[in-house]
Write a protein that holds these residues in place. Structure first.
Motif, PDB file in Angstrom:
ATOM      1  N   VAL A 232      42.169 121.162  61.215  1.00 29.99           N
ATOM      2  CA  VAL A 232      41.574 122.400  61.337  1.00 29.99           C
ATOM      3  C   VAL A 232      41.778 123.125  59.928  1.00 29.99           C
ATOM      4  O   VAL A 232      42.804 123.091  59.377  1.00 29.99           O
ATOM      5  CB  VAL A 232      41.889 123.304  62.479  1.00 29.99           C
ATOM      6  CG1 VAL A 232      43.423 123.632  62.369  1.00 29.99           C
ATOM      7  CG2 VAL A 232      41.133 124.596  62.560  1.00 29.99           C
TER       8      VAL A 232
ATOM      9  N   LEU B  10      39.650 117.531  67.985  1.00 24.42           N
ATOM     10  CA  LEU B  10      39.725 117.889  66.562  1.00 24.42           C
ATOM     11  C   LEU B  10      41.178 117.181  65.808  1.00 24.42           C
ATOM     12  O   LEU B  10      42.124 116.900  66.098  1.00 24.42           O
ATOM     13  CB  LEU B  10      39.974 119.421  66.271  1.00 24.42           C
ATOM     14  CG  LEU B  10      39.064 120.400  66.753  1.00 24.42           C
ATOM     15  CD1 LEU B  10      39.499 121.540  66.422  1.00 24.42           C
ATOM     16  CD2 LEU B  10      37.653 120.166  65.865  1.00 24.42           C
TER      17      LEU B  10
ATOM     18  N   ALA C  48      37.928 119.289  72.254  1.00 21.44           N
ATOM     19  CA  ALA C  48      37.130 119.258  71.045  1.00 21.44           C
ATOM     20  C   ALA C  48      37.504 118.192  70.270  1.00 21.44           C
ATOM     21  O   ALA C  48      36.727 117.273  69.427  1.00 21.44           O
ATOM     22  CB  ALA C  48      37.338 120.471  70.079  1.00 21.44           C
TER      23      ALA C  48
ATOM     24  N   VAL D 299      33.393 126.923  63.317  1.00 26.65           N
ATOM     25  CA  VAL D 299      33.712 127.836  64.354  1.00 26.65           C
ATOM     26  C   VAL D 299      33.760 129.215  64.100  1.00 26.65           C
ATOM     27  O   VAL D 299      34.862 129.742  63.083  1.00 26.65           O
ATOM     28  CB  VAL D 299      35.023 127.225  65.076  1.00 26.65           C
ATOM     29  CG1 VAL D 299      35.387 128.237  66.330  1.00 26.65           C
ATOM     30  CG2 VAL D 299      35.146 125.833  65.484  1.00 26.65           C
TER      31      VAL D 299
ATOM     32  N   TYR E 105      43.396 130.630  68.673  1.00 23.50           N
ATOM     33  CA  TYR E 105      43.123 130.182  67.436  1.00 23.50           C
ATOM     34  C   TYR E 105      44.423 130.578  66.416  1.00 23.50           C
ATOM     35  O   TYR E 105      44.302 130.298  65.346  1.00 23.50           O
ATOM     36  CB  TYR E 105      41.961 130.692  66.847  1.00 23.50           C
ATOM     37  CG  TYR E 105      40.859 129.976  67.605  1.00 23.50           C
ATOM     38  CD1 TYR E 105      40.416 128.889  67.092  1.00 23.50           C
ATOM     39  CD2 TYR E 105      40.072 130.560  68.721  1.00 23.50           C
ATOM     40  CE1 TYR E 105      39.233 127.920  67.585  1.00 23.50           C
ATOM     41  CE2 TYR E 105      39.037 129.746  69.446  1.00 23.50           C
ATOM     42  CZ  TYR E 105      38.636 128.729  68.933  1.00 23.50           C
ATOM     43  OH  TYR E 105      37.505 128.123  69.494  1.00 23.50           O
TER      44      TYR E 105
ATOM     45  N   ARG F  45      47.430 121.387  69.500  1.00 22.34           N
ATOM     46  CA  ARG F  45      46.242 120.879  69.960  1.00 22.34           C
ATOM     47  C   ARG F  45      45.822 119.983  68.623  1.00 22.34           C
ATOM     48  O   ARG F  45      44.707 119.198  68.962  1.00 22.34           O
ATOM     49  CB  ARG F  45      45.181 121.816  70.220  1.00 22.34           C
ATOM     50  CG  ARG F  45      45.550 122.502  71.511  1.00 22.34           C
ATOM     51  CD  ARG F  45      44.567 123.498  71.823  1.00 22.34           C
ATOM     52  NE  ARG F  45      44.633 124.081  73.043  1.00 22.34           N
ATOM     53  CZ  ARG F  45      45.746 125.108  73.487  1.00 22.34           C
ATOM     54  NH1 ARG F  45      46.414 125.514  72.498  1.00 22.34           N
ATOM     55  NH2 ARG F  45      45.830 125.443  74.679  1.00 22.34           N
ATOM     56  N   VAL F  46      45.867 120.330  67.534  1.00 26.15           N
ATOM     57  CA  VAL F  46      45.441 119.653  66.221  1.00 26.15           C
ATOM     58  C   VAL F  46      46.372 119.071  65.436  1.00 26.15           C
ATOM     59  O   VAL F  46      47.308 119.739  64.730  1.00 26.15           O
ATOM     60  CB  VAL F  46      44.506 120.480  65.406  1.00 26.15           C
ATOM     61  CG1 VAL F  46      43.823 119.856  64.307  1.00 26.15           C
ATOM     62  CG2 VAL F  46      43.482 121.479  66.184  1.00 26.15           C
TER      63      VAL F  46
ATOM     64  N   LEU G  99      47.170 126.387  68.004  1.00 29.50           N
ATOM     65  CA  LEU G  99      46.124 125.488  67.499  1.00 29.50           C
ATOM     66  C   LEU G  99      47.093 124.236  66.905  1.00 29.50           C
ATOM     67  O   LEU G  99      46.628 123.159  66.966  1.00 29.50           O
ATOM     68  CB  LEU G  99      45.255 126.238  66.321  1.00 29.50           C
ATOM     69  CG  LEU G  99      43.880 125.466  66.115  1.00 29.50           C
ATOM     70  CD1 LEU G  99      43.269 125.470  67.525  1.00 29.50           C
ATOM     71  CD2 LEU G  99      43.225 126.235  65.157  1.00 29.50           C
TER      72      LEU G  99
ATOM     73  N   ASP H 206      35.559 124.483  73.429  1.00 23.07           N
ATOM     74  CA  ASP H 206      36.666 124.208  74.002  1.00 23.07           C
ATOM     75  C   ASP H 206      37.712 123.483  73.160  1.00 23.07           C
ATOM     76  O   ASP H 206      37.222 122.229  73.062  1.00 23.07           O
ATOM     77  CB  ASP H 206      36.121 123.468  75.357  1.00 23.07           C
ATOM     78  CG  ASP H 206      37.314 123.033  76.256  1.00 23.07           C
ATOM     79  OD1 ASP H 206      38.367 123.174  76.051  1.00 23.07           O
ATOM     80  OD2 ASP H 206      36.956 122.979  77.616  1.00 23.07           O
ATOM     81  N   LEU H 207      38.762 124.077  72.774  1.00 25.86           N
ATOM     82  CA  LEU H 207      39.689 123.425  71.882  1.00 25.86           C
ATOM     83  C   LEU H 207      40.305 122.038  72.682  1.00 25.86           C
ATOM     84  O   LEU H 207      40.370 121.251  71.954  1.00 25.86           O
ATOM     85  CB  LEU H 207      40.725 124.335  71.772  1.00 25.86           C
ATOM     86  CG  LEU H 207      40.404 125.474  70.470  1.00 25.86           C
ATOM     87  CD1 LEU H 207      41.456 126.477  70.559  1.00 25.86           C
ATOM     88  CD2 LEU H 207      40.250 124.811  69.306  1.00 25.86           C
ATOM     89  N   ASP H 208      40.499 122.148  73.800  1.00 19.79           N
ATOM     90  CA  ASP H 208      41.165 121.104  74.640  1.00 19.79           C
ATOM     91  C   ASP H 208      40.262 119.877  74.730  1.00 19.79           C
ATOM     92  O   ASP H 208      40.665 118.887  74.542  1.00 19.79           O
ATOM     93  CB  ASP H 208      41.784 121.345  76.098  1.00 19.79           C
ATOM     94  CG  ASP H 208      42.644 122.397  75.874  1.00 19.79           C
ATOM     95  OD1 ASP H 208      43.539 122.423  75.172  1.00 19.79           O
ATOM     96  OD2 ASP H 208      42.670 123.431  76.813  1.00 19.79           O
TER      97      ASP H 208
ATOM     98  N   TRP I 285      33.542 130.876  69.120  1.00 21.91           N
ATOM     99  CA  TRP I 285      34.871 130.636  69.425  1.00 21.91           C
ATOM    100  C   TRP I 285      34.895 130.721  71.121  1.00 21.91           C
ATOM    101  O   TRP I 285      35.631 130.182  71.634  1.00 21.91           O
ATOM    102  CB  TRP I 285      35.987 131.538  69.088  1.00 21.91           C
ATOM    103  CG  TRP I 285      35.963 132.874  69.382  1.00 21.91           C
ATOM    104  CD1 TRP I 285      36.646 133.313  70.612  1.00 21.91           C
ATOM    105  CD2 TRP I 285      35.046 134.001  69.471  1.00 21.91           C
ATOM    106  NE1 TRP I 285      36.452 134.535  71.102  1.00 21.91           N
ATOM    107  CE2 TRP I 285      35.487 135.183  70.173  1.00 21.91           C
ATOM    108  CE3 TRP I 285      33.790 134.351  68.598  1.00 21.91           C
ATOM    109  CZ2 TRP I 285      34.629 136.218  70.412  1.00 21.91           C
ATOM    110  CZ3 TRP I 285      33.265 135.607  68.648  1.00 21.91           C
ATOM    111  CH2 TRP I 285      33.803 136.364  69.518  1.00 21.91           C
TER     112      TRP I 285
END
Length: 382
Positions: free
Chosen positions: A87, A84, A82, A44, A101, A109-110, A106, A78-80, A74
């Motif tokens: 990271v 993941l 993705a 990314v 980020y 979400r990860v 982050l 879409d992080l939501d 970036w």
């Protein structure tokens, strides 16, 4: 579980790319993850937001494309959605990244967050310890991957959360130096050196505050010294932030920077701005350097080093002090001349002991640090 994960059983790892110069830190991690059947790796591309650096989207995109590295920007990721699993950060500084980020965001979400130090830290000063070991990324990541036991001990002393999350895998940046003798140097650099003995000169950008730079103190002497030594070629590769710092401090304006670069070229200096520093490392026979990552990393080449010390600056941390014991040091032109005289005469009294110290500073210096990082990440994602 996301449907795509259910069908492929692949864990998803994102590598956050911000600077071309930092790709060396994660290149072999990306390669190992790319070649792993159980992983999907996504690069990314983020901007690098800094007063002393002019980030250019086109240049970043071109660099990744030139290397054949697929990436997503970036602002198109879409992080939501993705999904993941992990990271990997390449910079500790949250303020250099878009808000989404930054670590606190982050981390929500990860499940697995990791960091590989962007530099091989050698600088001293209490506030610098906060920069290197006390950022949210360095203190709170699931894992930090470091080059040596000495660095892990630095975390134990200076990181507010200790060193329980620090993994001594060796630094993937060093993988690229394993076979430096066979590295294919840019023919344009070879042509510019023109058969002379090349000496790399690395200057820091801290003309204020930390005062690690000697550029403003020694540049004039340096140019005069090399002008009188036609058998030597000076390869100038400063810290990436040096040029913009000169502008921000009102020392030079943009046209003045261009004029300075042209003057250096006119005086026979090779100004190296390649994204990959290995060209300069491979082509040079020795290095002169301020405080900075190269002061540590160049040890891996086995070649002679002259530490350029600013007597008014913050100096070195514990690891920096340890490595410069294997180098010569100076704060003046006389020391530079002595170092170059020895180089011209083929004298290197510290050579054997310096090369013997490489393993003390670089754990598992065998080209496989990237693979070891991926192995640990897979365990953490399991």
């Amino acid at each position: 579980m996301h449907n795509d994960k259910a069908s492929t059983f692949k864990r998803r790892l994102a590598i956050l790319y911000q600077l071309p110069e930092s790709w060396a830190n994660v290149r072999t991690v990306w390669e190992a993850a790319r070649d792993d059947a159980n992983l999907e790796v996504i690069v990314v591309m983020l901007p690098f937001i800094h007063n002393d650096y002019q980030w250019q989207r086109e240049a970043a995109e071109a660099h990744l494309n030139d290397m054949g590295v697929p990436f997503l920007a970036w602002d198109a990721f879409d992080l939501d959605k993705a999904g993941l699993d992990a990271v990997l950060y390449t910079s500790p500084y949250d303020e250099t990244r878009p808000p989404a980020y930054r670590f606190a965001n982050l981390r929500q979400r990860v499940p697995c967050t990791a960091y590989i130090p962007y530099g091989l830290e050698v600088g001293g000063g209490e506030h610098n310890y906060v920069y290197q070991y006390g950022q949210p990324v360095t203190a709170l990541a699931t894992a930090v991957f470091v080059r040596s036991e000495g660095v892990r001990q630095m975390f134990a002393r200076h990181c507010p959360t200790g060193a329980g999350h620090v993994q001594v895998t060796g630094h993937p940046r060093m993988d690229g130096l394993m076979d430096l003798a066979n590295f294919e140097v840019d023919p344009a650099l070879r042509e510019a050196i023109a058969g002379r003995r090349a000496v790399l000169w690395n200057a820091h950008f801290s003309f204020d505050g930390d005062l690690w730079s000697t550029f403003d103190q020694l540049a004039g002497d340096m140019l005069d010294i090399f002008a009188s030594r036609p058998d030597l070629a000076l390869v100038f590769r400063p810290h990436p932030l040096l040029w913009q710092k000169l502008i921000n401090l009102n020392i030079l304006d943009a046209s003045g920077i261009l004029a300075l670069k042209n003057e250096l070229l006119a005086r026979g200096v090779i100004v190296d701005g390649r994204a990959d520093h290995r060209h300069a490392f491979a082509a040079s026979e020795a290095m002169m350097s301020d405080v900075g990552s190269f002061l540590m990393e160049y040890l891996g080449t086995g070649k002679p080093v002259l530490y350029l010390c600013n007597p008014d600056g913050l100096g070195l941390n514990e690891e920096g002090s340890a490595v410069v014991r294997h180098y010569q040091s100076t704060s003046d032109a006389l020391g530079i001349c002595k170092f170059l005289d020895q180089l011209s005469h083929g004298e290197d009294a510290q050579g054997a002991s310096r090369r013997a110290a490489i393993d003390d500073f670089f754990h598992g210096f065998n080209g496989q640090a990237g693979q070891r990082v991926v192995a640990v990440l897979k365990e953490l994602m399991a």
